[in-house]
Design a protein around this motif. Structure first.
Motif, mmCIF file in Angstrom:
data_model
loop_
_atom_site.group_PDB
_atom_site.id
_atom_site.type_symbol
_atom_site.label_atom_id
_atom_site.label_comp_id
_atom_site.label_asym_id
_atom_site.label_seq_id
_atom_site.Cartn_x
_atom_site.Cartn_y
_atom_site.Cartn_z
ATOM 1 N N ASN A 398 24.405 -10.666 -0.972
ATOM 2 C CA ASN A 398 23.918 -10.782 -2.341
ATOM 3 C C ASN A 398 24.255 -9.573 -3.214
ATOM 4 N N ASP A 399 24.342 -8.395 -2.609
ATOM 5 C CA ASP A 399 24.463 -7.186 -3.419
ATOM 6 C C ASP A 399 25.876 -6.610 -3.458
ATOM 7 N N LYS A 400 26.794 -7.153 -2.660
ATOM 8 C CA LYS A 400 28.143 -6.590 -2.616
ATOM 9 C C LYS A 400 29.209 -7.634 -2.958
ATOM 10 N N LYS A 401 28.825 -8.674 -3.663
ATOM 11 C CA LYS A 401 29.777 -9.754 -3.952
ATOM 12 C C LYS A 401 30.969 -9.253 -4.764
ATOM 13 N N TYR A 402 30.697 -8.449 -5.782
ATOM 14 C CA TYR A 402 31.795 -7.995 -6.633
ATOM 15 C C TYR A 402 32.686 -6.984 -5.916
ATOM 16 N N ASP A 403 32.116 -6.181 -5.025
ATOM 17 C CA ASP A 403 32.946 -5.270 -4.237
ATOM 18 C C ASP A 403 33.941 -6.058 -3.386
ATOM 19 N N GLN A 404 33.432 -7.126 -2.768
ATOM 20 C CA GLN A 404 34.298 -7.946 -1.926
ATOM 21 C C GLN A 404 35.331 -8.715 -2.753
ATOM 22 N N LEU A 405 34.906 -9.192 -3.911
ATOM 23 C CA LEU A 405 35.831 -9.941 -4.756
ATOM 24 C C LEU A 405 36.953 -9.042 -5.273
ATOM 25 N N LYS A 406 36.632 -7.818 -5.627
ATOM 26 C CA LYS A 406 37.668 -6.882 -6.072
ATOM 27 C C LYS A 406 38.696 -6.648 -4.977
ATOM 28 N N THR A 407 38.218 -6.449 -3.766
ATOM 29 C CA THR A 407 39.143 -6.206 -2.661
ATOM 30 C C THR A 407 39.962 -7.451 -2.337
ATOM 31 N N LEU A 408 39.351 -8.613 -2.417
ATOM 32 C CA LEU A 408 40.096 -9.852 -2.214
ATOM 33 C C LEU A 408 41.211 -9.973 -3.247
ATOM 34 N N PHE A 409 40.901 -9.706 -4.504
ATOM 35 C CA PHE A 409 41.902 -9.799 -5.563
ATOM 36 C C PHE A 409 42.990 -8.739 -5.400
ATOM 37 N N LEU A 410 42.607 -7.536 -5.011
ATOM 38 C CA LEU A 410 43.612 -6.495 -4.826
ATOM 39 C C LEU A 410 44.584 -6.882 -3.714
ATOM 40 N N LEU A 411 44.061 -7.481 -2.655
ATOM 41 C CA LEU A 411 44.947 -7.962 -1.595
ATOM 42 C C LEU A 411 45.890 -9.036 -2.138
ATOM 43 N N VAL A 412 45.354 -10.004 -2.844
ATOM 44 C CA VAL A 412 46.169 -11.109 -3.355
ATOM 45 C C VAL A 412 47.263 -10.601 -4.293
ATOM 46 N N TYR A 413 46.909 -9.675 -5.175
ATOM 47 C CA TYR A 413 47.866 -9.233 -6.189
ATOM 48 C C TYR A 413 48.884 -8.220 -5.664
ATOM 49 N N THR A 414 48.749 -7.798 -4.421
ATOM 50 C CA THR A 414 49.773 -6.946 -3.817
ATOM 51 C C THR A 414 50.610 -7.705 -2.790
ATOM 52 N N LEU A 415 50.347 -9.000 -2.618
ATOM 53 C CA LEU A 415 51.171 -9.823 -1.739
ATOM 54 C C LEU A 415 52.490 -10.164 -2.418
#
Length: 546
Positions: A398-415
């Motif tokens: 519940n409290d770290k959703k945006y942290d995880q989403l940022k990292t997910l997006f950073l992974l996607v955008y560096t593929l």
């Protein structure tokens, strides 16, 4: 139009001939193809809904010029079969139908575009459904420009319009149930979308239209048994309907082929779009969309012809595939880009508890290492709306959703791929979805604004950095100790970037064998020193190797 070519399945411009077309002094000519009909009549506002008989030609074309016709007059065709039975039909080539989907409308107005768009190598696509946006976005030029400015600020290169064609089903995005050619003015007016496209091109934004050419609405006024025969669909009951209850188009029927080719030409020529995305490819590639029933070779051949034609017009052809694209067909169909469900695996991993994620490291490594230059990777409407939760909501905890989403997006955008995301994911909306929901992109809370600022920086780096999109760029995965911790380089010529991805809730200190400079991190603190790099829980970053 060459009628002979059209009848032989090689007609590309049927929309210029069939439908309603304005002549002099408020007269319109109406043309319809109905080879097996005994007679065709037209009824409408212009003749007090009394039948007027059309002239029949040996080709199966029926036509009539009618005076005192006004723009937006309603009309229908009355088809009389060989047994004398009559039934009502919409005009398959009408550019508009009424908002109740009951009558065709008279409309034959052209738009002179002032701008063109040159497609880029590194696509960053914004997928949107016009029905879910506040109509004020397309209300006038001022609001259109405001929306375009927002898209440019987020570094999108293209807008992908989900089907914008008339549709009887409210709980639907118009996939597979569209009335071909007829724009759905419940969501956006035909003249306004053309103005919007021109403004997008002026501001160097490309336009993609999604289409589903596998089937059509079984509505009794539409294409089914149009002239009493199966002009557009299969003759056999076991393959007549697909699993959604729509009627399958038969690609061996010449009239069906010319109809589809003319539809594609109409979209490209009359709307000046830059790419066509063919959705729900399974329904074309496999019989009934079911892989276990084998390949539908007739559709495979026709798809190749369609893609060759789109490329001849210097437009991009995109295939949307709802599972993982198979190696044995992807080389043959001629798509420039494929969107599949590759990254749905990453969503599933982020839904797991952090301590479980190391069990899926082979999936993450495989995604990092693979060559996806001819793919669109990202998250479409299904990824973002399935399970009754937005993409941000799908992140674990519940409290770290945006942290995880940022990292997910950073992974996607560096593929090593082109990118696509669904509207409102650029600011990490936590709102649940329904088909009547209206998205307001200009109303963001503080958490959404923070995520959007991160997204802007990330997408800007992707757009500007050749390490992430040039064909000669390479990915080198690095060995690194840690659970759900990944490191890889993106390399182009003599320039290298280090990417660190932490998918777990553990903090890591990493020894650095090379000097680095921070480019972008998902966290605010500057945690690296000369020889050490500190990565917080769910943290990620891009670093330039000096």
């Amino acid at each position: 139009m060459d009628t002979r070519k059209y009848l032989e399945g090689d007609g590309y411009d049927g929309y210029k001939f069939f439908g309603n077309h304005k002549k002099a002094n408020n007269s319109y000519i109406f043309r319809i193809l109905s080879p097996n009909a005994k007679n065709v009549y037209i009824i409408g506002d212009f003749n007090s809904w009394t039948e007027e008989k059309l002239r029949k030609y040996s080709t199966g074309v029926f036509s009539k010029t009618i005076k005192n016709v006004k723009e937006f007059d309603k009309y229908l065709y009355v088809i009389e079969n060989e047994n004398g039975k009559k039934y009502y039909k919409l005009d398959p080539y009408a550019k508009l139908i009424d908002k109740e989907n009951e009558n065709s409308l008279v409309y034959d107005k052209s738009y002179k575009f002032s701008y063109k768009y040159k497609n880029k190598k590194n696509l960053n696509i914004y997928q949107m459904s016009a029905k879910n946006f506040d109509g004020r976005i397309f209300e006038d030029e001022k609001n259109m420009v405001k929306f375009i400015r927002y898209l440019k600020e987020n570094n999108f290169t293209h807008i992908d319009f989900m089907p914008i064609f008339a549709n009887r089903f409210k709980e639907d995005f118009s996939y597979g149930s569209s009335f071909y050619f007829s724009i759905n003015e419940n969501y956006i007016e035909i003249e306004k979308i053309k103005l919007f496209i021109d403004l997008c091109h002026k501001n160097k934004l490309g336009i993609i239209f999604e289409i589903d050419i596998s089937s059509f609405d079984p509505f009794e006024k539409y294409l089914n048994k149009f002239d009493g025969s199966n002009m557009y669909n299969y003759d056999y009951d076991d393959i007549l309907y697909n699993y959604s209850g729509l009627i399958n188009i038969d690609p061996t029927k010449n009239l069906a082929k010319s109809f589809i080719l003319s539809f594609i030409t109409y979209l490209i020529k009359e709307f000046n779009i830059d790419a066509i995305a063919i959705a729900n490819l399974e329904n074309l590639i496999f019989w009934q969309g079911d892989k276990s029933r084998g390949y539908n070779e007739n559709w495979l051949g026709f798809i190749r012809n369609i893609n060759e034609y789109i490329n001849d017009l210097n437009k991009i052809s995109i295939g949307f595939y709802n599972s993982i694209w198979e190696n044995d067909i992807k080389e043959d169909l001629g798509f420039d880009l494929i969107y599949d469900r590759t990254l749905a695996k990453l969503i599933k991993i982020n839904q797991k508890n952090p301590f479980e994620r190391a069990n899926y490291s082979y999936i993450v490594k495989n995604i990092i290492e693979n060559d996806y230059k001819n793919y669109l990777l990202g998250f479409n409407y299904f990824d973002s709306l399935s399970e009754g939760a937005s993409l941000a909501m799908k992140m674990n905890s519940n409290d770290k959703k945006y942290d995880q989403l940022k990292t997910l997006f950073l992974l996607v955008y560096t593929l090593n791929s082109n990118k696509m995301i669904f509207s409102s994911d650029e600011f990490g909306s936590l709102d649940t979805f329904n088909f009547d929901k209206k998205i307001n992109i200009f109303k963001q809370n503080e958490s959404e604004k923070d995520f959007n600022e991160f997204y802007k920086k990330l997408s800007d780096f992707y757009i500007r950095n050749k390490n992430l999109y040039e064909n000669e760029s390479k990915t080198k995965i690095l060995e690194i100790e840690g659970y759900s911790l990944y490191a890889f380089k993106r390399i182009y010529k003599n320039e290298e970037y280090l990417v660190i991805i932490n998918l777990t809730d553990l903090e890591y200190k990493i020894d650095l064998p090379e000097k680095i400079e921070k480019v972008l991190t998902s966290y605010n603190e500057n945690y690296h020193s000369k020889n050490k790099l500190y990565i917080p829980a769910f943290g990620s970053g891009i670093f330039k190797i000096k």
